[in-house]
Design a protein around this motif. Sequence first.
Motif, PDB file in Angstrom:
ATOM      1  N   GLY A   1      82.816  53.283   6.773  1.00 56.44           N
ATOM      2  CA  GLY A   1      81.496  52.842   7.184  1.00 56.44           C
ATOM      3  C   GLY A   1      81.437  51.446   7.780  1.00 56.44           C
ATOM      4  N   ASP A   2      82.546  50.997   8.368  1.00 57.07           N
ATOM      5  CA  ASP A   2      82.532  49.691   9.031  1.00 57.07           C
ATOM      6  C   ASP A   2      81.526  49.716  10.179  1.00 57.07           C
ATOM      7  N   PRO A   3      80.919  48.577  10.496  1.00 55.59           N
ATOM      8  CA  PRO A   3      79.912  48.565  11.568  1.00 55.59           C
ATOM      9  C   PRO A   3      80.524  48.835  12.942  1.00 55.59           C
ATOM     10  N   ALA A   4      79.737  49.490  13.784  1.00 57.25           N
ATOM     11  CA  ALA A   4      80.185  49.850  15.137  1.00 57.25           C
ATOM     12  C   ALA A   4      79.302  49.168  16.171  1.00 57.25           C
ATOM     13  N   SER A   5      79.249  47.861  16.132  1.00 60.16           N
ATOM     14  CA  SER A   5      78.421  47.127  17.087  1.00 60.16           C
ATOM     15  C   SER A   5      79.083  47.144  18.472  1.00 60.16           C
ATOM     16  N   LEU A   6      78.289  46.901  19.474  1.00 59.37           N
ATOM     17  CA  LEU A   6      78.805  46.890  20.846  1.00 59.37           C
ATOM     18  C   LEU A   6      79.929  45.869  21.032  1.00 59.37           C
ATOM     19  N   PRO A   7      79.789  44.634  20.542  1.00 56.93           N
ATOM     20  CA  PRO A   7      80.907  43.686  20.714  1.00 56.93           C
ATOM     21  C   PRO A   7      82.204  44.162  20.043  1.00 56.93           C
ATOM     22  N   ARG A   8      82.100  44.782  18.883  1.00 59.01           N
ATOM     23  CA  ARG A   8      83.304  45.287  18.212  1.00 59.01           C
ATOM     24  C   ARG A   8      83.934  46.420  19.010  1.00 59.01           C
ATOM     25  N   LEU A   9      83.099  47.313  19.524  1.00 54.04           N
ATOM     26  CA  LEU A   9      83.615  48.418  20.330  1.00 54.04           C
ATOM     27  C   LEU A   9      84.247  47.914  21.626  1.00 54.04           C
ATOM     28  N   LEU A  10      83.633  46.931  22.256  1.00 58.65           N
ATOM     29  CA  LEU A  10      84.222  46.345  23.465  1.00 58.65           C
ATOM     30  C   LEU A  10      85.555  45.667  23.148  1.00 58.65           C
TER      31      LEU A  10
END
Length: 105
Positions: free
Chosen positions: A80-89
């Motif tokens: 359940g780690d966060p999937a924010s846009l900066p992390r995905l990028l």
Amino acid sequence: MAWIFLVVAGLFEVGWPVGLKLAQTPGRGLVGTILAVVCMAASGVLLYLAQREIPMGTAYAVWTGIGAAGAFLVGLTLYGDPASLPRLLGVGLIVAGVVTLKLSH
């Protein structure tokens, strides 16, 4: 064959942080620790074999890239780690770097 060794080494590289995370679960400490140690050893041996033909800098960057991106994906899907846009990028840039290193070899 060296690239196969390297990709499999990278996959084992994902296994040891998963093992360490599992070791934090009550009642799973020994299993997680054993998983982590086995994955570390297998990853290291396969990286050693890959470096016979692949330059060290390329092999290490690809190995850690696969491990980092894989651990990121496991964190998203299992923990359940966060999937924010900066992390995905950020992980996308890691994958792009690994692909670029492979294509330039």
